[in-house]
Design a protein around this motif. Structure first.
Motif, PDB file in Angstrom:
ATOM      1  N   THR A  10      85.719  56.064  61.055  1.00 52.37           N
ATOM      2  CA  THR A  10      86.316  55.052  60.378  1.00 52.37           C
ATOM      3  C   THR A  10      85.272  54.102  59.577  1.00 52.37           C
ATOM      4  OG1 THR A  10      86.785  53.549  62.272  1.00 52.37           O
ATOM      5  CG2 THR A  10      88.248  55.057  61.452  1.00 52.37           C
ATOM      6  N   SER A  11      84.043  54.431  59.757  1.00 51.20           N
ATOM      7  CA  SER A  11      83.029  53.523  58.869  1.00 51.20           C
ATOM      8  C   SER A  11      81.836  54.081  59.066  1.00 51.20           C
ATOM      9  CB  SER A  11      82.924  51.974  59.501  1.00 51.20           C
ATOM     10  OG  SER A  11      82.313  52.057  60.770  1.00 51.20           O
ATOM     11  N   LYS A  12      80.872  53.850  58.310  1.00 51.30           N
ATOM     12  CA  LYS A  12      79.542  54.480  58.582  1.00 51.30           C
ATOM     13  C   LYS A  12      78.863  54.107  59.497  1.00 51.30           C
ATOM     14  CE  LYS A  12      77.224  50.769  55.664  1.00 51.30           C
ATOM     15  NZ  LYS A  12      76.570  50.537  54.522  1.00 51.30           N
ATOM     16  N   LYS A  15      78.657  56.886  62.216  1.00 51.50           N
ATOM     17  CA  LYS A  15      78.177  58.058  62.041  1.00 51.50           C
ATOM     18  C   LYS A  15      76.747  58.033  62.094  1.00 51.50           C
ATOM     19  CE  LYS A  15      78.660  61.982  58.862  1.00 51.50           C
ATOM     20  NZ  LYS A  15      78.657  62.711  59.679  1.00 51.50           N
ATOM     21  N   ASN A  16      75.883  59.051  62.686  1.00 53.39           N
ATOM     22  CA  ASN A  16      74.474  58.961  62.842  1.00 53.39           C
ATOM     23  C   ASN A  16      74.121  60.429  62.108  1.00 53.39           C
ATOM     24  OD1 ASN A  16      71.840  59.744  64.022  1.00 53.39           O
ATOM     25  ND2 ASN A  16      71.990  57.326  64.665  1.00 53.39           N
ATOM     26  N   ARG A  17      73.417  60.447  60.873  1.00 53.51           N
ATOM     27  CA  ARG A  17      73.166  61.726  60.438  1.00 53.51           C
ATOM     28  C   ARG A  17      74.372  62.475  59.913  1.00 53.51           C
ATOM     29  NH1 ARG A  17      68.585  62.134  64.387  1.00 53.51           N
ATOM     30  NH2 ARG A  17      66.706  61.152  63.502  1.00 53.51           N
ATOM     31  N   GLY A  18      73.871  63.675  59.461  1.00 59.79           N
ATOM     32  CA  GLY A  18      74.824  64.562  58.840  1.00 59.79           C
ATOM     33  C   GLY A  18      75.098  64.238  57.378  1.00 59.79           C
ATOM     34  N   ARG A  19      76.108  64.801  56.930  1.00 56.72           N
ATOM     35  CA  ARG A  19      76.795  64.202  55.698  1.00 56.72           C
ATOM     36  C   ARG A  19      77.034  62.729  55.546  1.00 56.72           C
ATOM     37  NH1 ARG A  19      81.003  69.114  54.069  1.00 56.72           N
ATOM     38  NH2 ARG A  19      79.469  70.833  54.051  1.00 56.72           N
ATOM     39  N   ARG A  22      82.118  58.734  53.883  1.00 57.04           N
ATOM     40  CA  ARG A  22      82.882  58.596  52.754  1.00 57.04           C
ATOM     41  C   ARG A  22      84.130  57.881  53.120  1.00 57.04           C
ATOM     42  NH1 ARG A  22      81.654  63.907  48.898  1.00 57.04           N
ATOM     43  NH2 ARG A  22      79.271  63.409  48.659  1.00 57.04           N
ATOM     44  N   LEU A  23      84.406  56.786  52.558  1.00 59.50           N
ATOM     45  CA  LEU A  23      85.709  56.083  53.127  1.00 59.50           C
ATOM     46  C   LEU A  23      86.880  56.898  52.301  1.00 59.50           C
ATOM     47  CD1 LEU A  23      87.048  53.480  53.955  1.00 59.50           C
ATOM     48  CD2 LEU A  23      86.716  52.488  51.669  1.00 59.50           C
ATOM     49  N   ALA A  24      86.841  57.333  51.422  1.00 63.30           N
ATOM     50  CA  ALA A  24      87.996  58.391  50.628  1.00 63.30           C
ATOM     51  C   ALA A  24      88.302  59.415  52.028  1.00 63.30           C
ATOM     52  CB  ALA A  24      87.547  59.091  49.480  1.00 63.30           C
ATOM     53  N   HIS A  25      87.662  59.818  52.672  1.00 62.48           N
ATOM     54  CA  HIS A  25      87.862  60.788  53.875  1.00 62.48           C
ATOM     55  C   HIS A  25      88.698  60.311  54.866  1.00 62.48           C
ATOM     56  CE1 HIS A  25      84.308  63.592  52.576  1.00 62.48           C
ATOM     57  NE2 HIS A  25      84.974  63.825  51.681  1.00 62.48           N
ATOM     58  N   CYS A  26      88.782  58.929  55.079  1.00 60.54           N
ATOM     59  CA  CYS A  26      89.643  58.396  56.188  1.00 60.54           C
ATOM     60  C   CYS A  26      90.525  57.399  55.723  1.00 60.54           C
ATOM     61  CB  CYS A  26      88.645  57.780  57.247  1.00 60.54           C
ATOM     62  SG  CYS A  26      87.658  56.439  56.673  1.00 60.54           S
ATOM     63  N   ARG A  27      90.658  57.237  54.288  1.00 61.63           N
ATOM     64  CA  ARG A  27      91.577  56.228  53.723  1.00 61.63           C
ATOM     65  C   ARG A  27      93.068  56.386  54.057  1.00 61.63           C
ATOM     66  NH1 ARG A  27      90.316  52.685  49.910  1.00 61.63           N
ATOM     67  NH2 ARG A  27      88.660  54.016  49.082  1.00 61.63           N
ATOM     68  N   ALA A  28      93.539  57.482  54.119  1.00 64.53           N
ATOM     69  CA  ALA A  28      94.887  57.720  54.582  1.00 64.53           C
ATOM     70  C   ALA A  28      95.037  57.526  56.092  1.00 64.53           C
ATOM     71  CB  ALA A  28      95.597  59.231  54.310  1.00 64.53           C
ATOM     72  N   PHE A  29      93.964  57.906  56.947  1.00 64.60           N
ATOM     73  CA  PHE A  29      94.218  57.476  58.409  1.00 64.60           C
ATOM     74  C   PHE A  29      94.256  55.937  58.458  1.00 64.60           C
ATOM     75  CE2 PHE A  29      91.488  56.644  62.288  1.00 64.60           C
ATOM     76  CZ  PHE A  29      92.072  57.217  63.104  1.00 64.60           C
TER      77      PHE A  29
END
Length: 94
Positions: A10-12, A15-19, A22-29
């Motif tokens: 739900t926030s940067k 996440k550690n490494r990888g892609r 993006r807020l857009a990916h979890c906005r609906a959630f």
């Protein structure tokens, strides 16, 4: 209360490494949980609850497990604490 592997960050900071996050990916959630007044209960111990079990720069870690509750539940259980236990046999922390 909602508890478990929600399979999203739900926030940067979760996440550690990888892609890139993006807020857009979890906005609906996030909008859904805001609409029903759920708040993240936070946690103690390790930040990341999942990792891909690779080494070095290929290792990705994320906080995918969450505990959320509404204000009424929090009033009933004001001293609740979420603790991420160590991973033993899975790629997720219980």
């Amino acid at each position: 209360m909602v508890l478990g592997d929600l399979n999203t960050v739900t926030s940067k900071n979760e996440k550690n490494r990888g892609r890139h996050f993006r807020l857009a990916h979890c906005r609906a959630f996030l909008n859904f949980f805001d609409a029903i007044s759920l708040v993240d209960l936070g946690f103690s111990s390790t930040m990341y609850t999942w990792e891909n079990r690779r080494l070095g720069v290929d290792r990705i870690k994320e906080r995918l497990n969450h505990a959320l509750a509404n204000p009424s539940w929090l009033q009933t259980y004001p001293h609740i604490q979420v603790i991420h236990l160590p991973k033993l046999y899975s790629d997720h922390c219980p």
